[in-house]
Design a protein around this motif. Structure first.
Motif, PDB file in Angstrom:
ATOM      1  N   GLU A  10       0.817  -1.210   0.000  1.00 58.90           N
ATOM      2  CA  GLU A  10       0.000   0.000   0.000  1.00 58.90           C
ATOM      3  C   GLU A  10       0.852   1.262   0.000  1.00 58.90           C
ATOM      4  O   GLU A  10       0.563   2.218  -0.691  1.00 58.90           O
ATOM      5  CB  GLU A  10      -0.913   0.021   1.228  1.00 58.90           C
ATOM      6  CG  GLU A  10      -2.109  -0.879   1.083  1.00 58.90           C
ATOM      7  CD  GLU A  10      -2.741  -1.179   2.419  1.00 58.90           C
ATOM      8  OE1 GLU A  10      -3.083  -2.327   2.638  1.00 58.90           O
ATOM      9  OE2 GLU A  10      -2.853  -0.261   3.247  1.00 58.90           O
ATOM     10  N   GLY A  11       1.906   1.249   0.796  1.00 55.03           N
ATOM     11  CA  GLY A  11       2.691   2.469   0.910  1.00 55.03           C
ATOM     12  C   GLY A  11       3.878   2.478  -0.024  1.00 55.03           C
ATOM     13  O   GLY A  11       4.389   3.515  -0.383  1.00 55.03           O
ATOM     14  N   GLY A  12       4.344   1.320  -0.387  1.00 54.84           N
ATOM     15  CA  GLY A  12       5.598   1.252  -1.111  1.00 54.84           C
ATOM     16  C   GLY A  12       5.438   0.985  -2.573  1.00 54.84           C
ATOM     17  O   GLY A  12       4.720   1.695  -3.265  1.00 54.84           O
ATOM     18  N   GLY A  13       6.106  -0.046  -3.010  1.00 49.71           N
ATOM     19  CA  GLY A  13       6.226  -0.316  -4.426  1.00 49.71           C
ATOM     20  C   GLY A  13       4.956  -0.326  -5.232  1.00 49.71           C
ATOM     21  O   GLY A  13       4.809   0.471  -6.150  1.00 49.71           O
ATOM     22  N   SER A  58       1.794   0.314  -4.652  1.00 52.27           N
ATOM     23  CA  SER A  58       1.152   1.620  -4.488  1.00 52.27           C
ATOM     24  C   SER A  58      -0.106   2.017  -5.230  1.00 52.27           C
ATOM     25  O   SER A  58      -1.106   1.337  -5.226  1.00 52.27           O
ATOM     26  CB  SER A  58       2.167   2.670  -4.840  1.00 52.27           C
ATOM     27  OG  SER A  58       2.395   2.618  -6.233  1.00 52.27           O
ATOM     28  N   ALA A  59       0.032   3.126  -5.883  1.00 51.81           N
ATOM     29  CA  ALA A  59      -1.073   3.989  -6.293  1.00 51.81           C
ATOM     30  C   ALA A  59      -2.244   3.296  -6.941  1.00 51.81           C
ATOM     31  O   ALA A  59      -3.388   3.646  -6.707  1.00 51.81           O
ATOM     32  CB  ALA A  59      -0.539   5.048  -7.234  1.00 51.81           C
ATOM     33  N   ARG A  60      -1.961   2.309  -7.773  1.00 50.20           N
ATOM     34  CA  ARG A  60      -3.073   1.784  -8.556  1.00 50.20           C
ATOM     35  C   ARG A  60      -3.795   0.638  -7.864  1.00 50.20           C
ATOM     36  O   ARG A  60      -4.738   0.094  -8.403  1.00 50.20           O
ATOM     37  CB  ARG A  60      -2.554   1.281  -9.901  1.00 50.20           C
ATOM     38  CG  ARG A  60      -1.964   2.334 -10.794  1.00 50.20           C
ATOM     39  CD  ARG A  60      -0.482   2.304 -10.773  1.00 50.20           C
ATOM     40  NE  ARG A  60       0.060   3.177 -11.800  1.00 50.20           N
ATOM     41  CZ  ARG A  60       0.923   2.779 -12.709  1.00 50.20           C
ATOM     42  NH1 ARG A  60       1.339   1.536 -12.729  1.00 50.20           N
ATOM     43  NH2 ARG A  60       1.391   3.613 -13.587  1.00 50.20           N
ATOM     44  N   MET A  97      -1.320  11.038 -14.529  1.00 51.58           N
ATOM     45  CA  MET A  97      -0.961   9.663 -14.264  1.00 51.58           C
ATOM     46  C   MET A  97       0.127   9.590 -13.245  1.00 51.58           C
ATOM     47  O   MET A  97       0.276   8.633 -12.523  1.00 51.58           O
ATOM     48  CB  MET A  97      -0.615   9.034 -15.608  1.00 51.58           C
ATOM     49  CG  MET A  97       0.710   8.361 -15.735  1.00 51.58           C
ATOM     50  SD  MET A  97       0.757   7.636 -17.367  1.00 51.58           S
ATOM     51  CE  MET A  97       1.377   6.069 -16.961  1.00 51.58           C
ATOM     52  N   ALA A 146      -1.603   9.515  -8.946  1.00 56.11           N
ATOM     53  CA  ALA A 146      -2.943   8.954  -9.024  1.00 56.11           C
ATOM     54  C   ALA A 146      -3.705   9.443  -7.817  1.00 56.11           C
ATOM     55  O   ALA A 146      -3.132   9.885  -6.839  1.00 56.11           O
ATOM     56  CB  ALA A 146      -2.862   7.447  -9.009  1.00 56.11           C
ATOM     57  N   ALA A 175      -3.838   6.698  -3.762  1.00 57.78           N
ATOM     58  CA  ALA A 175      -2.954   6.531  -2.616  1.00 57.78           C
ATOM     59  C   ALA A 175      -1.968   7.684  -2.546  1.00 57.78           C
ATOM     60  O   ALA A 175      -0.941   7.672  -3.177  1.00 57.78           O
ATOM     61  CB  ALA A 175      -2.218   5.207  -2.698  1.00 57.78           C
ATOM     62  N   GLN A 209       0.200   8.957  -0.362  1.00 56.74           N
ATOM     63  CA  GLN A 209       1.597   8.906   0.061  1.00 56.74           C
ATOM     64  C   GLN A 209       2.431   8.212  -0.983  1.00 56.74           C
ATOM     65  O   GLN A 209       3.558   8.588  -1.248  1.00 56.74           O
ATOM     66  CB  GLN A 209       1.757   8.238   1.427  1.00 56.74           C
ATOM     67  CG  GLN A 209       1.597   6.741   1.437  1.00 56.74           C
ATOM     68  CD  GLN A 209       0.146   6.348   1.559  1.00 56.74           C
ATOM     69  OE1 GLN A 209      -0.714   6.916   0.911  1.00 56.74           O
ATOM     70  NE2 GLN A 209      -0.143   5.378   2.381  1.00 56.74           N
ATOM     71  N   ALA A 210       1.843   7.213  -1.594  1.00 59.92           N
ATOM     72  CA  ALA A 210       2.600   6.475  -2.580  1.00 59.92           C
ATOM     73  C   ALA A 210       2.947   7.381  -3.740  1.00 59.92           C
ATOM     74  O   ALA A 210       4.070   7.425  -4.200  1.00 59.92           O
ATOM     75  CB  ALA A 210       1.781   5.300  -3.066  1.00 59.92           C
ATOM     76  N   ALA A 211       1.970   8.115  -4.190  1.00 58.03           N
ATOM     77  CA  ALA A 211       2.199   8.897  -5.391  1.00 58.03           C
ATOM     78  C   ALA A 211       3.104  10.087  -5.126  1.00 58.03           C
ATOM     79  O   ALA A 211       3.935  10.420  -5.942  1.00 58.03           O
ATOM     80  CB  ALA A 211       0.864   9.356  -5.944  1.00 58.03           C
ATOM     81  N   HIS A 268       6.786   8.687  -2.419  1.00 58.90           N
ATOM     82  CA  HIS A 268       7.657   7.541  -2.559  1.00 58.90           C
ATOM     83  C   HIS A 268       8.507   7.632  -3.801  1.00 58.90           C
ATOM     84  O   HIS A 268       8.009   7.632  -4.897  1.00 58.90           O
ATOM     85  CB  HIS A 268       6.844   6.252  -2.573  1.00 58.90           C
ATOM     86  CG  HIS A 268       6.742   5.679  -1.209  1.00 58.90           C
ATOM     87  ND1 HIS A 268       7.688   4.856  -0.701  1.00 58.90           N
ATOM     88  CD2 HIS A 268       5.851   5.896  -0.236  1.00 58.90           C
ATOM     89  CE1 HIS A 268       7.365   4.558   0.542  1.00 58.90           C
ATOM     90  NE2 HIS A 268       6.261   5.168   0.846  1.00 58.90           N
ATOM     91  N   ASN A 281      10.059   5.443  -5.035  1.00 61.00           N
ATOM     92  CA  ASN A 281       9.766   4.251  -5.814  1.00 61.00           C
ATOM     93  C   ASN A 281       8.950   4.546  -7.066  1.00 61.00           C
ATOM     94  O   ASN A 281       9.248   4.089  -8.143  1.00 61.00           O
ATOM     95  CB  ASN A 281       8.931   3.295  -4.960  1.00 61.00           C
ATOM     96  CG  ASN A 281       9.777   2.182  -4.431  1.00 61.00           C
ATOM     97  OD1 ASN A 281      10.934   2.072  -4.816  1.00 61.00           O
ATOM     98  ND2 ASN A 281       9.217   1.382  -3.575  1.00 61.00           N
ATOM     99  N   VAL A 282       7.889   5.301  -6.834  1.00 62.44           N
ATOM    100  CA  VAL A 282       6.990   5.562  -7.950  1.00 62.44           C
ATOM    101  C   VAL A 282       7.457   6.787  -8.717  1.00 62.44           C
ATOM    102  O   VAL A 282       7.379   6.857  -9.929  1.00 62.44           O
ATOM    103  CB  VAL A 282       5.561   5.781  -7.436  1.00 62.44           C
ATOM    104  CG1 VAL A 282       4.600   5.943  -8.595  1.00 62.44           C
ATOM    105  CG2 VAL A 282       5.150   4.607  -6.568  1.00 62.44           C
ATOM    106  N   VAL A 314       5.142  -2.000 -10.568  1.00 60.73           N
ATOM    107  CA  VAL A 314       5.540  -0.598 -10.603  1.00 60.73           C
ATOM    108  C   VAL A 314       6.753  -0.321  -9.718  1.00 60.73           C
ATOM    109  O   VAL A 314       7.078   0.817  -9.462  1.00 60.73           O
ATOM    110  CB  VAL A 314       4.390   0.357 -10.203  1.00 60.73           C
ATOM    111  CG1 VAL A 314       3.279   0.279 -11.204  1.00 60.73           C
ATOM    112  CG2 VAL A 314       3.902   0.055  -8.811  1.00 60.73           C
ATOM    113  N   GLU A 345      -8.159   7.317   7.035  1.00 59.72           N
ATOM    114  CA  GLU A 345      -7.121   7.151   8.065  1.00 59.72           C
ATOM    115  C   GLU A 345      -6.868   8.443   8.830  1.00 59.72           C
ATOM    116  O   GLU A 345      -6.082   8.464   9.773  1.00 59.72           O
ATOM    117  CB  GLU A 345      -5.802   6.701   7.412  1.00 59.72           C
ATOM    118  CG  GLU A 345      -5.827   5.277   6.884  1.00 59.72           C
ATOM    119  CD  GLU A 345      -4.736   5.018   5.849  1.00 59.72           C
ATOM    120  OE1 GLU A 345      -4.624   3.868   5.402  1.00 59.72           O
ATOM    121  OE2 GLU A 345      -4.009   5.963   5.504  1.00 59.72           O
TER     122      GLU A 345
END
Lengths: 324, 583
Positions: free
Chosen positions: A39-42, A44-46, B1, B4, B7, B9-11, B14, B16-17, B80, B458
């Protein structure tokens, strides 16, 4: 002895079951989960809530803990170690790729330890309070005190980055052909530093044990008798004294192996070696439970096996110990 | 894109993304940035780029790439994680954006436009023409059926794909003939050129037994493509090997026999080994690594550091425009435009860049700062005297404690970012001092990432509007459509709309109108004009202040020649032209 071996092996089974159950529960108790990192890491978003639920169902993560453990255990008995959440590969394949590397590094370190620690320890005991003895003591304590990750980084800094003599990371140079003498030399060059780091601590502590064990024995009557008979000092020490002195050393050696494995986690991380230690760290970070369980169970089996071997060695060294 | 809406925090936080999507050379090199770049480079890029071109490319040899984060799968269609971006060595996109964010055809024969009929009058049908004569690395022809099949994988509920939101707008994908694909959209889709790009490359239909494909599939792990190299082996945790694609569309290329990706999880070690010559390049380096690498380049260690031009990751000060998340009530302090304008002029950005970032950053003033739509708006000048007079005029009276007061409200604000980032904490103190100089008190209260970026459910403080000033990095990839949309007033998060992303609660009719106008068309000229209006409105209203943009770059060993960074994604799309000079 055969009978003893069978009985000890059977005894190991409930032990391993207990170990695996405890590990299983402890892993589940750690915060986060394989999907939480997602959820938070790799990934993620989609990922939507429905996706997560689908994954939870797929991996049975919503089942009660004992049901999950039972599934895992019965699969294991059928030879199925599960599939990694992260790579989608069978756990056994992943371990199979990594175990030989770790065994190679550990095995070489273990040999180095034996070859260095036993002669040095004996010599230090025989020449007690000599300059050599003091020197070994000092170096041993340093070796025990130096954190291995620091030692590894220092070696790397000196021999790779400053002098440029040794390659710093991995176990092979992709630019070197993976066959023939060149590959062997390349592999050896890559192994020197990791083995040196791993062997340092264990050599240091084993030297202390050998010295102490030999001192115990050297003072005993039968050794003095042998010396009085006029036997050569070499024979007295290596044949008469060492055989008795070796018994506690064997115990220490058996205990040294799990330590070497823990050391491998650090050494493999620093030197970017793809072994069991790194696999453990990576799957712990990703909460990849099937892989973690696999690594831990293999480790438990190794430890139990080496303890058994130590017990068998005892009896060979000391006829007073019976297989009962 | 890029960011997104699901999520946060992810977008937004991170790497990573974010990392690879923001790797690119932007176009907006303002005067300051350009001058700084020249100073930074010294003999740097231009000189070494010239040296690179000396000598004829030769066949043979291998390149070794150090990869910091090993992904679970190499096929970005199903993954991803950042490392799977290196699949670009083996997989071609339909289009690739150049350094300015203009798309060039790769597997496509041309970029669909209104003029060439690739885009329909209602903008809802896009026709992609594929390049003739392309084959997969196993020799099978690459056709429209492969594109259709790739969409079927995405549509199959049993598949686990990792494709972006751009695909959600696709209604149907049809093969008109072997080299023509027609895509019907349910709504205008400004991201039509990112479909089947390096993040979701076309999959070879003939190698799959069904369209239900999960990440356990062998081709999800090691994909087959049409690119310069072919994946041959992956020793987990150790190395991934690629060999030359003998069926590559350009028979002369690639020059290299192969590429080995060496997994090296400790970044400091990887960089030191790279400088020592054990690797040819690293995937990937960040701003924090640039001082070390530049120093090594200066010291003559045989490496090249190429900095991108213009901004990439922008560090924003998000100003809460609402009183505790209620869009009906303006923030008691930040709701006053004079306060925001004074803050903008009160921040000494150049000091932050020079003293804290070691010079590796740029000043940014524009909300749309990069890509084809970039709007050139300079950062506000540092002028504390002006800031003070603005506040005096607006009726903010300096109190005895050095904090201004107006109508009984003290100009005291919480200033929060993710705890534990030492660099950020350093420049937070610079900003805090800057604001003290103009009578605004900032109270630093840093918190864990989850506290800031948690979802509405949350109770994440950004979503809920429970903050005064938050600081984080954010941005977009080439096209600003979804980025701009996230600041329109209909995107304010609430109980009814917990997925809304207008977390600063910016409300401007003029801005909304411009962004919506841009969304009504795929005519680049109209869109560009609309985004210029939007960016100017944003700069005038200041619902958020850009603090700086980090510098971004790529580095490789001088041994590796033919590296070209004229792409948005830097050096990576040029791998077919790489060669090694063993001499």
């Amino acid at each position: 002895m055969g009978h003893y071996l069978v009985r000890r092996t059977l005894q190991a089974v409930p032990l391993l079951i207990a170990i695996s159950a405890i590990i299983f529960v402890m892993l589940q108790m750690t915060p986060g989960g394989p999907l939480a990192t997602g959820e938070g890491g790799g990934r993620s978003a989609r990922v939507t809530a429905e996706d997560l639920q689908r994954l939870r169902n797929k991996y049975g993560l919503d089942d009660p803990l004992y049901v999950q453990y039972f599934h895992w255990g019965s699969d294991l008995l059928r030879g199925d170690w599960g599939t990694s959440f992260n790579t989608g590969l069978p756990v056994l394949t992943m371990i199979g790729e990594r175990l030989p590397t770790t065994l190679l590094v550990m095995g070489l370190s273990f040999l180095t330890t034996l070859v260095l620690a036993i002669p040095i320890g004996i010599l230090a005991a025989v020449r007690r309070y000599s300059i050599f003895d003091y020197l070994t003591t000092t170096v041993s304590f340093l070796g025990i005190a130096i954190p291995s990750f620091w030692f590894a980084l220092m070696l790397m800094f000196i021999f790779s980055f400053t002098l440029g003599w040794l390659p710093s990371v991995g176990l092979s140079d992709p630019r070197v052909e993976h066959s023939g003498m060149a590959a062997v030399i390349d592999r050896a060059q890559h192994l020197i530093m990791p083995v040196a780091v791993l062997a340092l601590t264990s050599t240091a502590s084993l030297t202390r044990y050998v010295r102490a064990a030999m001192l115990d024995v050297i003072g005993q009557d039968y050794v003095r008798t042998a010396q009085a008979k006029g036997l050569a000092e070499r024979t007295v020490i290596l044949v008469h004294a060492l055989k008795n002195g070796a018994i506690p050393i064997v115990t220490v050696l058996a205990l040294e192996l799990p330590d070497l494995f823990i050391g491998a986690v650090i050494v493999e991380s620093v030197f970017a070696i793809s072994g069991m230690g790194r696999l453990f760290i990576e799957s712990a970070n990703l909460r990849d439970y099937p892989v973690l369980m696999g690594v831990l169970v293999i480790t438990a089996i190794l430890v139990v096996t080496f303890n058994l071997i130590a017990d068998l060695l005892y009896a060979t060294l000391d006829p007073r110990i019976r297989f009962q | 894109m890029v960011h997104a809406t699901a999520a946060p925090q992810a977008a937004h936080e991170h790497t990573n993304v974010m990392d690879r999507r923001l790797h690119r050379r932007g176009l907006l090199a303002g005067t300051t940035a350009a001058a700084m770049l020249a100073a930074l480079r010294g003999t740097g890029l231009s000189a070494s780029a010239a040296a690179q071109d000396a000598g004829e490319p030769t066949r043979g040899g291998k390149a070794v790439i150090a990869l910091i984060q090993e992904p679970g799968q190499m096929n970005p269609f199903f993954n991803v994680q950042s490392g799977s971006f290196l699949s670009t060595l083996a997989l071609d996109p339909l289009f690739v954006p150049d350094a300015d964010g203009n798309y060039l055809p790769v597997l496509a024969a041309e970029v669909p436009t209104l003029e060439n009929g690739g885009i329909s009058e209602d903008f809802l049908t896009i026709t992609y023409k594929l390049r003739d004569g392309i084959t997969w690395s196993d020799g099978e022809p690459f056709t429209a059926d492969d594109v259709v099949f790739s969409f079927e994988i995405y549509k199959n509920p049993e598949s686990t794909t990792a494709l972006g939101t751009a695909y959600e707008l696709i209604e149907s994908v049809t093969a008109i003939d072997p080299l023509t694909v027609e895509v019907k959209m349910s709504d205008i889709n400004p991201a039509y050129l990112t479909l089947w790009d390096s993040e979701g490359p076309v999959q070879p239909k003939h190698l799959f037994e069904s369209s239900a494909v999960t990440q356990e599939h062998p081709l999800a792990r090691l994909p087959v493509g049409t690119g310069p190299f072919v994946f041959t082996d992956w020793k987990t945790g150790d190395e991934i090997t690629l060999t030359r694609n003998e069926k590559y569309r350009d028979p002369e290329r690639p020059y290299l026999d192969g590429v080995t990706i060496k997994i090296t999880p400790e970044k400091e070690t990887a960089i030191a080994s790279f400088i020592a010559g054990e690797f040819d390049t690293i995937y990937f380096i960040t701003t924090g690594d640039l001082p070390t690498l530049s120093a090594a380049q200066e010291a003559g260690d045989g490496i090249v550091v190429a900095l991108q031009e213009g901004p990439s990751h922008v560090e924003w000060l998000w100003l809460n425009m609402s009183d505790n998340g209620d869009p009906g009530k303006p923030h008691p302090v930040l709701g006053d435009p004079a306060i925001r304008e004074a803050m903008d002029h009160g921040i000494d950005r150049q000091t932050v860049i020079d003293e804290v970032l070691g010079g590796f950053g740029y000043q940014v003033g524009s909300f749309i700062y990069a890509g084809w739509a970039a709007v050139d708006i300079p950062a506000a000048t540092y002028d504390p005297a002006l800031a003070n007079s603005l506040l005096d005029e607006a009726g903010w009276v300096m109190g005895d404690d050095g904090v201004r007061v107006k109508d009984g409200v003290r100009a005291s604000l919480r200033y929060q970012t993710i705890a534990g980032d030492q660099t950020r904490e350093l420049y937070q103190q610079v900003v805090q001092q800057n604001m003290k100089d103009i009578g605004i008190e900032l109270v630093i209260e840093n918190v864990p990432s989850n506290t800031i970026f948690g979802s509405w459910e949350e109770g994440g403080i950004f979503m809920r509007g429970d903050y005064d000033i938050l600081m984080s990095r954010a941005g977009y990839f080439v096209d600003p459509a979804s980025w701009a949309k996230d600041f329109t007033s209909d995107q304010i998060p609430s109980d009814e709309f917990p997925g809304g992303f207008n977390r600063v609660r910016y409300q401007s009719e003029a801005f909304d109108e411009a962004v919506n106008a841009a969304a009504q068309t795929l005519d680049q000229a109209v869109r560009g004009e609309a985004y210029t209006t939007a960016a100017q409105q944003f700069a005038a209203d200041r619902p958020s202040l850009p603090l700086y943009s980090s510098a971004w770059g790529w580095t490789w060993n001088e041994r590796l020649q033919g590296v070209d960074t004229a792409f948005w994604e830097g050096m990576w799309p040029s791998s077919a032209g790489w060669y090694v000079n063993e001499g």
